[in-house]
Structures are given as structure tokens and as C-alpha cells.
Design a protein around this motif. Structure first.
Motif, PDB file in Angstrom:
ATOM      1  N   GLY A 155      25.178  24.451 108.353  1.00 37.06           N
ATOM      2  CA  GLY A 155      25.947  23.276 107.963  1.00 37.06           C
ATOM      3  C   GLY A 155      26.406  23.314 106.523  1.00 37.06           C
ATOM      4  O   GLY A 155      26.588  22.279 105.889  1.00 37.06           O
ATOM      5  N   GLY A 156      26.589  24.528 105.978  1.00 35.75           N
ATOM      6  CA  GLY A 156      27.020  24.672 104.605  1.00 35.75           C
ATOM      7  C   GLY A 156      25.908  24.560 103.584  1.00 35.75           C
ATOM      8  O   GLY A 156      26.174  24.570 102.373  1.00 35.75           O
ATOM      9  N   VAL A 157      24.661  24.487 104.039  1.00 36.08           N
ATOM     10  CA  VAL A 157      23.505  24.339 103.152  1.00 36.08           C
ATOM     11  C   VAL A 157      22.631  25.577 103.277  1.00 36.08           C
ATOM     12  O   VAL A 157      22.349  26.047 104.388  1.00 36.08           O
ATOM     13  CB  VAL A 157      22.697  23.073 103.497  1.00 36.08           C
ATOM     14  N   GLU A 194      23.329  18.462 111.504  1.00 35.01           N
ATOM     15  CA  GLU A 194      24.566  18.497 112.283  1.00 35.01           C
ATOM     16  C   GLU A 194      25.042  19.935 112.478  1.00 35.01           C
ATOM     17  O   GLU A 194      25.688  20.248 113.486  1.00 35.01           O
ATOM     18  CB  GLU A 194      25.625  17.638 111.600  1.00 35.01           C
ATOM     19  N   GLY A 195      24.703  20.813 111.541  1.00 36.04           N
ATOM     20  CA  GLY A 195      25.014  22.221 111.716  1.00 36.04           C
ATOM     21  C   GLY A 195      24.267  22.834 112.886  1.00 36.04           C
ATOM     22  O   GLY A 195      24.809  23.669 113.620  1.00 36.04           O
ATOM     23  N   LEU A 196      23.007  22.421 113.076  1.00 33.85           N
ATOM     24  CA  LEU A 196      22.250  22.886 114.240  1.00 33.85           C
ATOM     25  C   LEU A 196      22.893  22.393 115.530  1.00 33.85           C
ATOM     26  O   LEU A 196      23.015  23.149 116.507  1.00 33.85           O
ATOM     27  CB  LEU A 196      20.806  22.401 114.151  1.00 33.85           C
ATOM     28  N   GLN A 251      15.653  19.661 121.258  1.00 33.41           N
ATOM     29  CA  GLN A 251      15.027  20.922 120.851  1.00 33.41           C
ATOM     30  C   GLN A 251      14.843  21.028 119.338  1.00 33.41           C
ATOM     31  O   GLN A 251      14.455  22.075 118.834  1.00 33.41           O
ATOM     32  CB  GLN A 251      15.855  22.111 121.339  1.00 33.41           C
ATOM     33  N   ILE A 252      15.136  19.933 118.630  1.00 36.37           N
ATOM     34  CA  ILE A 252      15.038  19.936 117.170  1.00 36.37           C
ATOM     35  C   ILE A 252      13.996  18.910 116.726  1.00 36.37           C
ATOM     36  O   ILE A 252      13.960  17.791 117.234  1.00 36.37           O
ATOM     37  CB  ILE A 252      16.398  19.592 116.524  1.00 36.37           C
ATOM     38  N   ALA A 253      13.165  19.306 115.780  1.00 37.64           N
ATOM     39  CA  ALA A 253      12.235  18.389 115.130  1.00 37.64           C
ATOM     40  C   ALA A 253      12.476  18.439 113.634  1.00 37.64           C
ATOM     41  O   ALA A 253      12.787  19.494 113.075  1.00 37.64           O
ATOM     42  CB  ALA A 253      10.787  18.770 115.427  1.00 37.64           C
TER      43      ALA A 253
END
Length: 319
Positions: A52-54, A126-128, A137-139
Motif C-alpha cells: 500500500g505504498g508503505v 487496504e494494500g493487503l 484472513q487478516i489480523a
């Protein structure tokens, strides 16, 4: 946990403590020297990535098969800390969950005050999603300021209408930058790491003239409704104990599934000392169990579970 382990760790932390009231370059240099001494397990793989650009560091373990990912946010009063320093701790979570993680290099104050950290955490999440990873599937996970940033990020995502992650695992969360918690005074003598004066010195760096009670800065004052399940772990020997206690209470009032896990006699972010402290490894086991259950678990993810603290906060006036 043996009393000997507790006393040994307390002595080590007091001897090599970090002065958070020092000037920023000195503080960052001292932190870097300290963290350079912490070894990374040889089977933990880590490499620089961008999401996400980070910038961040991807942490994996050979043989892990789960597609679930932990987006990890480091601590450091929003002024110090860096992604690579968290690899030993994040590696232990990856080992226990069977998944993988990205520990984020969010921008730091005073060069980048609020809302830079929140913006970066949201962009990475948001990149994920943009990569096709499902929210379930994200924590989110984080320690100290990273724990507070995780909750602030959840609030920002909810307000923007972005699908929320499965859960958040918060270790010693720093969620009140107004510094109104009673244990800032009540636990001062037993906390080997943090001091009220040290925290006060750093608040202006991040807040930068904004209202410190803004929920995106101090999530303890936010409306937590509709947030995903939270696991909050904290030690009884830390001045931020009341942050964790009040956050859990606020979550329960807002009908958020929350587990409060208080370990007596241990310091701030004690999970980082798994090699020295039996209770640290056990806490990571519980944290991994929570993450595994929420990340694509077959059971319901919205079952309320509140563990009452096993200690009573010491009395004391807020600073």
C-alpha cells in the motif's frame, strides 16, 4: 513464572532502561543499540517489502502453510521503533500461528505527527485487500503505541466503510495520550521501563497541537461499536495497566467481543522476553490461539469472552 525470573528481568530492564524524555536522536540511537542485541531465530525469514505504498518487513517461517497474515504495528511512543526490531517477537507469532506477517515501517513523529501513522496503517491494510487477501484472513497486532495504533486504525477503517479484519491482538496498548489513567501514578514504582514524565515528554511530538482526546489519537475515548474481536494482554507491573483495563471495559460496553488477559508481576510488553520469562511464552501461546481461532476459524468469531483481571489496580491520582 518463578520469582527469580521476574526479579532477574526487572533488574535487567532497570539497568538498561530507555530514557523516553531524552532528545529524539539520542533516544533512537539508544533504542537501536538495544534492539541490535536481540537475536532472530535462524529459521525465521525476513525481507523488506512494500504494501500500500508503505515500507515494511515480511516475516515468514519455512514450512508454514496458512495464507493468513498478521499486519503488525510496533511500539515506541510514536517516536522511536522500527519494523526490523520487531522481527524476533513477530517471528514467534508466525511460528505459533503457521501464517506470515508484515511488520510495518509507519512514519514517526515529530517529523511526521498525527495522522501520519494512522494513514500508513490504513494504507497498508487496504494494500493487503488490493492484493486479494480477504479481511477474514487478516489480523492486526501491535505492542504499546502499536496496540493503540491498531485500534485507531480499526476506527478509521470502519468510518471509511472499509471491511474490517478478523481481529486485533493488543499487547500493553497505549490508548490514552491524555495520560489520565490512575496507574500512571499507582504503578510507577514497579514499572521498570516507563515513567509518566517520559510519556508526557513525547505526547506533543505526535499530537502536534491536535486534541489528545481525539479517538484516532486516544482510542479509549472512541465509539468502539462493530469492531472485530480483541485480545488485550497486559502486565500488572506497568503504568499503562489502566489503559488496557479501560479499553477492555469500553469494548465490552460497546458489545465488542473482548478478552482481557492480565499477567501479575510482569512488565510492559513482557511477551518480548520469551527467552527469559516463562509467562511470556505462555502469553504468546494464548495470543496465537486467539489469532488462529479468528483467522478463518470454523467457529463463530463474535462470541463474547471477557476475562476479569486477576489484579486490582493500585490506587493513585492521575498525573
Amino acid at each position: 513464572m518463578s520469582k527469580q525470573q521476574q526479579l532477574q528481568l526487572d533488574a535487567i530492564l532497570r539497568q538498561g532502561g530507555l530514557d523516553t524524555s531524552a532528545d529524539v536522536p539520542t533516544m533512537r540511537a539508544a533504542f537501536g543499540e538495544l534492539m541490535a542485541q536481540v537475536p532472530v531465530a535462524p529459521d525465521v525469514q525476513h525481507e523488506a517489502v512494500e504494501i500500500g505504498g508503505v515500507a515494511g518487513v515480511e516475516v515468514t517461517l519455512l514450512g508454514n502453510k496458512s495464507e493468513s497474515v498478521i499486519l503488525y504495528l510496533h511500539g515506541g511512543v510514536y517516536v522511536i521503533g522500527y519494523a526490523a526490531a520487531t522481527v524476533p517477537l513477530v517471528g514467534e507469532l508466525v511460528r505459533r500461528t503457521g501464517g506470515w506477517a508484515i511488520t510495518l515501517e509507519y512514519r514517526l513523529a515529530p517529523e511526521h505527527p498525527y495522522p501520519a501513522a494512522v494513514d500508513d496503517a490504513r494504507a497498508a491494510y487496504e494494500g493487503l485487500l488490493a492484493k486479494g487477501i480477504a479481511p477474514a484472513q487478516i489480523a492486526l497486532a501491535g505492542e504499546s503505541a502499536g496496540g493503540g495504533l491498531a485500534v485507531a486504525t480499526l476506527l478509521a477503517l470502519r468510518e471509511a466503510g472499509v471491511p474490517l479484519p478478523s481481529c486485533a491482538y493488543l499487547m500493553s496498548p497505549y490508548v490514552d495520550l491524555t495520560l489520565s489513567g490512575e496507574t500512571l501514578a499507582g504503578k510507577r514504582e514497579v514499572d521498570p521501563l516507563l515513567t509518566p514524565d517520559g510519556l508526557r515528554a513525547r505526547v506533543p511530538d505526535y499530537v502536534d497541537g491536535a486534541d489528545a482526546s481525539d479517538p484516532h489519537i486516544s482510542p479509549i475515548f472512541g465509539d468502539l461499536r462493530e469492531l472485530p474481536p480483541l485480545l488485550i494482554q497486559v502486565g500488572s507491573h506497568e503504568i499503562l495497566l489502566s489503559d488496557a483495563l479501560r479499553l477492555a471495559g469500553r469494548a465490552a460496553i460497546c458489545d465488542v467481543p473482548v478478552t482481557l488477559d492480565v499477567t501479575p508481576g510482569v512488565p510492559h510488553v513482557f511477551q518480548a522476553y520469551a527467552g527469559l520469562l516463562d509467562e511470556a511464552g505462555l502469553a504468546l501461546d494464548r495470543g496465537a490461539g486467539f489469532l488462529t481461532a479468528q483467522l478463518g476459524g470454523t467457529g463463530p468469531r463474535h462470541e463474547l469472552a471477557i476475562d476479569l483481571p486477576s489484579v486490582t489496580p493500585s490506587s493513585g491520582n492521575a498525573p
